[in-house]
Design an enzyme around this catalytic site. Sequence first.
Site, PDB file in Angstrom:
ATOM      1  N   CYS A  87       0.848  -1.189   0.000  1.00 20.97           N
ATOM      2  CA  CYS A  87       0.000   0.000   0.000  1.00 20.97           C
ATOM      3  C   CYS A  87       0.885   1.240   0.000  1.00 20.97           C
ATOM      4  CB  CYS A  87      -0.962  -0.007   1.186  1.00 20.97           C
ATOM      5  SG  CYS A  87      -0.379   0.820   2.664  1.00 20.97           S
ATOM      6  N   GLU A  88       0.470   2.205  -0.787  1.00 17.80           N
ATOM      7  CA  GLU A  88       1.314   3.390  -0.936  1.00 17.80           C
ATOM      8  C   GLU A  88       1.164   4.357   0.231  1.00 17.80           C
ATOM      9  OE1 GLU A  88       0.060   5.014  -4.646  1.00 17.80           O
ATOM     10  OE2 GLU A  88      -1.550   6.206  -3.760  1.00 17.80           O
ATOM     11  N   HIS A  89       0.218   4.110   1.109  1.00 18.61           N
ATOM     12  CA  HIS A  89       0.032   5.004   2.248  1.00 18.61           C
ATOM     13  C   HIS A  89       0.942   4.654   3.412  1.00 18.61           C
ATOM     14  CE1 HIS A  89      -4.120   5.253   0.287  1.00 18.61           C
ATOM     15  NE2 HIS A  89      -3.416   6.297  -0.083  1.00 18.61           N
ATOM     16  N   HIS A  90       1.180   3.355   3.612  1.00 16.44           N
ATOM     17  CA  HIS A  90       1.986   2.933   4.757  1.00 16.44           C
ATOM     18  C   HIS A  90       3.200   2.106   4.341  1.00 16.44           C
ATOM     19  CE1 HIS A  90      -2.234   3.394   6.127  1.00 16.44           C
ATOM     20  NE2 HIS A  90      -1.641   4.079   7.092  1.00 16.44           N
ATOM     21  N   GLN A 128      -5.363  -0.612  -3.874  1.00 13.05           N
ATOM     22  CA  GLN A 128      -6.014  -1.771  -4.495  1.00 13.05           C
ATOM     23  C   GLN A 128      -6.933  -1.369  -5.647  1.00 13.05           C
ATOM     24  OE1 GLN A 128      -7.677  -4.524  -1.621  1.00 13.05           O
ATOM     25  NE2 GLN A 128      -9.040  -5.392  -3.168  1.00 13.05           N
ATOM     26  N   HIS A 156      -5.076  -6.166   4.030  1.00 11.17           N
ATOM     27  CA  HIS A 156      -4.074  -5.106   4.126  1.00 11.17           C
ATOM     28  C   HIS A 156      -3.403  -5.136   5.490  1.00 11.17           C
ATOM     29  CE1 HIS A 156      -5.230  -2.741   0.418  1.00 11.17           C
ATOM     30  NE2 HIS A 156      -6.177  -3.671   0.487  1.00 11.17           N
ATOM     31  N   CYS A 158      -1.607  -2.999   6.782  1.00 10.56           N
ATOM     32  CA  CYS A 158      -1.705  -1.727   7.505  1.00 10.56           C
ATOM     33  C   CYS A 158      -2.984  -1.677   8.343  1.00 10.56           C
ATOM     34  CB  CYS A 158      -1.616  -0.539   6.544  1.00 10.56           C
ATOM     35  SG  CYS A 158      -2.905  -0.461   5.295  1.00 10.56           S
TER      36      CYS A 158
END
Length: 198
Positions: A87-90, A128, A156, A158
Amino acid sequence: MGYKKTEHYDEKVTAGLMKSYKEIIDLLGEDSEREGLQKTPERVAKAMQYLTQGYQIDAKAIINSAKFHEEVSEMIVVKDIEIYSMCEHHMLPFIGKAHVAYIPNGWITGLSKVARVVDVFARRLQVQERLTIQIRDAIKETLNPLGVAVVIEAKHLCMMMRGVQKQNSVTTTSAFDGEFLKNPTRSEFLKLISASLD
Ligand SMILES: [Zn+2]
């Protein structure tokens, strides 16, 4: 047109990442000089390059390298393609399965190529939803099929390891095009993959 799988690491990128990861380890309160951690920055630097190697690979070239003329108009379904993405956020993994279907319009590709395309887009920093759409569009733009469908279900890390700690929640995303926008075709596809869906 061919494509190449990268297992080689850019020296400059590796050196830069090693420096950064050494700093991260120390900032987290560890001792990057401790025996068990001495080689960690290098390992992580290489692992991260491996996990993001999709940026270097052209998904459409993979399909075009194995594109065959074939007069079939039956739905082709590739189920249970393993997904390992981040995931590009975490920058934590999300893992799951992709189910891909298309209805040929004169052209087909190797089944393994469909799985490769999924991998190319998964080996990047992702969300996703975008991953689902990118897979659909790569198939649509190369094979020009009568329809494409992609369903991804993933867990996920995260969500599981931090924050809400919803250990068992599965996120499902889908992207349809062409014939799959019509209810009967979409239902047939969903029925075919439903045994795999959680
Ligand atoms: Zn996340």
